[in-house]
Design a protein around this motif. Structure first.
Motif, PDB file in Angstrom:
ATOM      1  N   GLY A 148       0.795  -1.220   0.000  1.00  0.00           N
ATOM      2  CA  GLY A 148       0.000   0.000   0.000  1.00  0.00           C
ATOM      3  C   GLY A 148       0.826   1.268   0.000  1.00  0.00           C
ATOM      4  N   LEU A 149       1.981   1.236  -0.646  1.00  0.00           N
ATOM      5  CA  LEU A 149       2.854   2.410  -0.674  1.00  0.00           C
ATOM      6  C   LEU A 149       2.205   3.542  -1.470  1.00  0.00           C
ATOM      7  CD1 LEU A 149       6.393   0.821  -1.294  1.00  0.00           C
ATOM      8  CD2 LEU A 149       5.312   1.436   0.874  1.00  0.00           C
ATOM      9  N   PRO A 150       2.489   4.787  -1.094  1.00  0.00           N
ATOM     10  CA  PRO A 150       1.925   5.914  -1.853  1.00  0.00           C
ATOM     11  C   PRO A 150       2.494   6.040  -3.250  1.00  0.00           C
ATOM     12  CG  PRO A 150       3.463   6.705  -0.196  1.00  0.00           C
ATOM     13  CD  PRO A 150       3.267   5.244   0.068  1.00  0.00           C
ATOM     14  N   GLY A 151       3.648   5.418  -3.512  1.00  0.00           N
ATOM     15  CA  GLY A 151       4.259   5.446  -4.830  1.00  0.00           C
ATOM     16  C   GLY A 151       4.830   4.093  -5.191  1.00  0.00           C
ATOM     17  N   VAL A 152       5.573   4.067  -6.288  1.00  0.00           N
ATOM     18  CA  VAL A 152       6.171   2.826  -6.787  1.00  0.00           C
ATOM     19  C   VAL A 152       7.667   2.840  -6.504  1.00  0.00           C
ATOM     20  CG1 VAL A 152       6.693   1.475  -8.847  1.00  0.00           C
ATOM     21  CG2 VAL A 152       4.451   2.529  -8.588  1.00  0.00           C
ATOM     22  N   ARG A 153       8.164   1.725  -5.988  1.00  0.00           N
ATOM     23  CA  ARG A 153       9.598   1.607  -5.739  1.00  0.00           C
ATOM     24  C   ARG A 153      10.098   0.251  -6.222  1.00  0.00           C
ATOM     25  NH1 ARG A 153       9.972   4.049   0.423  1.00  0.00           N
ATOM     26  NH2 ARG A 153      10.386   6.212  -0.169  1.00  0.00           N
ATOM     27  N   PHE A 154      11.255   0.276  -6.864  1.00  0.00           N
ATOM     28  CA  PHE A 154      11.978  -0.957  -7.139  1.00  0.00           C
ATOM     29  C   PHE A 154      13.464  -0.658  -6.991  1.00  0.00           C
ATOM     30  CE2 PHE A 154      10.985   1.038 -11.262  1.00  0.00           C
ATOM     31  CZ  PHE A 154      12.247   1.188 -11.825  1.00  0.00           C
ATOM     32  N   ALA A 155      14.253  -1.704  -6.811  1.00  0.00           N
ATOM     33  CA  ALA A 155      15.681  -1.516  -6.560  1.00  0.00           C
ATOM     34  C   ALA A 155      16.344  -0.837  -7.749  1.00  0.00           C
ATOM     35  CB  ALA A 155      16.342  -2.868  -6.296  1.00  0.00           C
ATOM     36  N   PRO A 156      17.302   0.059  -7.509  1.00  0.00           N
ATOM     37  CA  PRO A 156      18.046   0.664  -8.630  1.00  0.00           C
ATOM     38  C   PRO A 156      18.697  -0.425  -9.471  1.00  0.00           C
ATOM     39  CG  PRO A 156      18.548   1.797  -6.570  1.00  0.00           C
ATOM     40  CD  PRO A 156      17.762   0.573  -6.203  1.00  0.00           C
ATOM     41  N   LEU A 157      18.604  -0.287 -10.788  1.00  0.00           N
ATOM     42  CA  LEU A 157      19.089  -1.317 -11.706  1.00  0.00           C
ATOM     43  C   LEU A 157      20.296  -0.831 -12.495  1.00  0.00           C
ATOM     44  CD1 LEU A 157      15.733  -2.610 -13.272  1.00  0.00           C
ATOM     45  CD2 LEU A 157      16.989  -3.584 -11.336  1.00  0.00           C
ATOM     46  N   VAL A 158      21.235  -1.738 -12.725  1.00  0.00           N
ATOM     47  CA  VAL A 158      22.287  -1.535 -13.710  1.00  0.00           C
ATOM     48  C   VAL A 158      22.133  -2.643 -14.740  1.00  0.00           C
ATOM     49  CG1 VAL A 158      24.749  -1.450 -14.192  1.00  0.00           C
ATOM     50  CG2 VAL A 158      23.877  -0.480 -12.058  1.00  0.00           C
ATOM     51  N   LEU A 159      21.777  -2.260 -15.966  1.00  0.00           N
ATOM     52  CA  LEU A 159      21.585  -3.226 -17.042  1.00  0.00           C
ATOM     53  C   LEU A 159      22.886  -3.335 -17.820  1.00  0.00           C
ATOM     54  CD1 LEU A 159      18.052  -2.097 -18.302  1.00  0.00           C
ATOM     55  CD2 LEU A 159      18.635  -3.626 -16.403  1.00  0.00           C
ATOM     56  N   ASN A 160      23.563  -4.471 -17.679  1.00  0.00           N
ATOM     57  CA  ASN A 160      24.852  -4.671 -18.320  1.00  0.00           C
ATOM     58  C   ASN A 160      24.688  -5.594 -19.524  1.00  0.00           C
ATOM     59  OD1 ASN A 160      27.739  -4.686 -18.636  1.00  0.00           O
ATOM     60  ND2 ASN A 160      27.735  -6.743 -17.740  1.00  0.00           N
ATOM     61  N   GLY A 161      25.109  -5.124 -20.681  1.00  0.00           N
ATOM     62  CA  GLY A 161      24.987  -5.936 -21.885  1.00  0.00           C
ATOM     63  C   GLY A 161      25.600  -5.234 -23.075  1.00  0.00           C
ATOM     64  N   ALA A 162      25.642  -5.942 -24.181  1.00  0.00           N
ATOM     65  CA  ALA A 162      26.252  -5.401 -25.399  1.00  0.00           C
ATOM     66  C   ALA A 162      25.483  -4.180 -25.889  1.00  0.00           C
ATOM     67  CB  ALA A 162      26.264  -6.477 -26.476  1.00  0.00           C
ATOM     68  N   PRO A 163      26.163  -3.268 -26.592  1.00  0.00           N
ATOM     69  CA  PRO A 163      25.467  -2.103 -27.156  1.00  0.00           C
ATOM     70  C   PRO A 163      24.388  -2.544 -28.140  1.00  0.00           C
ATOM     71  CG  PRO A 163      27.860  -1.811 -27.249  1.00  0.00           C
ATOM     72  CD  PRO A 163      27.617  -3.241 -26.873  1.00  0.00           C
ATOM     73  N   GLY A 164      23.297  -1.798 -28.140  1.00  0.00           N
ATOM     74  CA  GLY A 164      22.266  -2.036 -29.146  1.00  0.00           C
ATOM     75  C   GLY A 164      21.252  -3.103 -28.809  1.00  0.00           C
ATOM     76  N   ILE A 165      21.224  -3.617 -27.568  1.00  0.00           N
ATOM     77  CA  ILE A 165      20.220  -4.644 -27.247  1.00  0.00           C
ATOM     78  C   ILE A 165      18.940  -4.025 -26.695  1.00  0.00           C
ATOM     79  CG2 ILE A 165      21.984  -6.386 -26.821  1.00  0.00           C
ATOM     80  CD1 ILE A 165      21.457  -6.059 -23.825  1.00  0.00           C
ATOM     81  N   GLY A 166      18.933  -2.699 -26.523  1.00  0.00           N
ATOM     82  CA  GLY A 166      17.684  -2.041 -26.132  1.00  0.00           C
ATOM     83  C   GLY A 166      17.568  -1.714 -24.656  1.00  0.00           C
ATOM     84  N   LYS A 167      18.681  -1.525 -23.968  1.00  0.00           N
ATOM     85  CA  LYS A 167      18.623  -1.247 -22.526  1.00  0.00           C
ATOM     86  C   LYS A 167      17.921   0.087 -22.246  1.00  0.00           C
ATOM     87  CE  LYS A 167      23.146  -1.621 -22.170  1.00  0.00           C
ATOM     88  NZ  LYS A 167      23.552  -2.079 -23.521  1.00  0.00           N
TER      89      LYS A 167
END
Length: 366
Positions: A148-167
């Motif tokens: 029932g949080l007043p907003g949305v929270r998720f863990a900070p993400l680091v998306l590691n991958g090859a260039p151009g995969i759509g991160k």
């Protein structure tokens, strides 16, 4: 697309409709003291305590030492009123820039876990190869709704991958489905530290950062911040040898407790940035600072296969409303082997779709 929102205070400011001017306060105190002494003089005259010759002109009832006391008292009063707003140090023009903060700001919330499921399903349908990132966000959305949080929270993400995969594209689509504004920072293409958080007054290029600017312009306290190529962020040094790094600027914003009391360097006011969500991209784990990794979920993402690009191109073309002949031409392009040896990425496919869309929308010439 709209979603439910909750208004949070966001700041520690007090907006006062009419902060009195020092001169007006002094005049008001002068009139009050003059009227008080005139009434006393009139009573004494009626009671026979003073004669007609003893009456003093009303304007002479306030003497020089009274004026000095009034000036000091008025100054203290105005200073207390201004200090209570939290904006005493700001000019009138700068205070006006903070007007959007009045009354608090909304943050997007997810009401039910079913709503979280729908967002994750839509995101996965668009980019199934980003399943690990989508799943991580999905868990955060469900927890936000469940608690029932007043907003949305998720863990900070680091998306590691090859260039151009759509991160970065995935992050923008996530912001679209959450109906929140985005802040885009290129870690390698600008003084990223100052671009994100701003630069305090006294510097030649002093200005608020993109984070605060977006909050003010969008009037929303929960943007999604996208930081591209975080592992390549450099460092800057002032003339006095002080080091400034993007990681140093990020760390207090990634911790919920410190983010809730984050102080903007430019406006020098405290803001609640604890509802901001973060998606950072990297092409390699090499160069990622350990303090940053310890505060984020780092996901290693697979390369894109050609059949995944094909499915994306067709689905995206349909979503954009391209005519059937254009969709069929895209399908033939992938299935006919014309680009079998091409080094395709999501970026090149998106540019291809942009070109097809432009051509499809051109008017017919007779």
């Amino acid at each position: 697309m709209t979603r439910s929102t909750t208004t949070i205070p966001f700041h520690d400011l007090t907006f006062v409709d009419d902060i009195p001017k020092l001169r007006n306060v002094e005049d008001r105190l002068h009139r009050f003291l003059r009227g008080l002494r005139r009434e006393r003089q009139d009573r004494d005259h009626e009671a026979g305590k003073i004669s007609e010759d003893d009456l003093v002109n009303p304007y002479s009832l306030v003497e020089d030492h009274d004026r000095a006391r009034i000036k000091r008292r008025a100054a203290r009063y105005v200073e207390r009123v201004q200090s209570s707003t939290g904006m005493y140090h700001l000019s009138e023009e700068t205070r006006a820039r903070l007007t959007p903060l009045r009354g608090g700001l909304p943050v997007t919330r997810i009401v039910t876990e079913h709503e979280a499921d729908e967002i994750a399903a839509a995101l996965h349908a668009e980019m199934p190869w980003m399943a690990r990132a989508t799943e991580e966000v999905w868990h955060g959305l469900r927890a936000s709704a469940r608690d029932g949080l007043p907003g949305v929270r998720f863990a900070p993400l680091v998306l590691n991958g090859a260039p151009g995969i759509g991160k970065s594209y995935w992050a923008r689509r996530l912001a679209h489905h959450l109906a929140v504004p985005t802040v885009k920072i290129e870690a390698t293409g600008e003084p990223a530290t100052f671009s994100l958080v701003g630069l305090q007054k006294g510097w030649e290029s002093a200005s608020p950062g993109k984070l605060v600017q977006t909050v003010l312009s969008a009037r929303h306290a929960r943007p999604l911040v996208i930081v591209d190529e975080i592992e390549k962020a450099g460092e800057m040094h002032s003339n006095k040898g002080v080091r400034h790094t993007l990681t140093d600027a990020l760390l207090p914003l990634l911790e919920r407790m410190t983010a809730a009391q984050w102080e903007c360097p430019f406006f020098q006011i405290k803001c609640d940035m604890s509802w901001v969500n973060w998606v950072m991209t990297a092409n390699s784990r090499k160069g990622l600072p350990e303090p940053l990794q310890s505060r984020c979920v780092v996901l290693d993402l697979p390369d894109l296969a050609k059949d995944q690009l094909r499915d994306f191109a067709l689905a995206e073309g349909t979503r954009r409303g391209l005519p059937e002949p254009a969709i069929a031409a895209l399908e033939d392009l992938f299935d006919g082997g014309a680009i079998a040896n091409a080094r395709l990425s999501l970026r090149t496919v998106c540019r291809m779709l942009d070109r097809v869309e432009v051509l499809a929308r051109k008017p017919m010439l007779n």
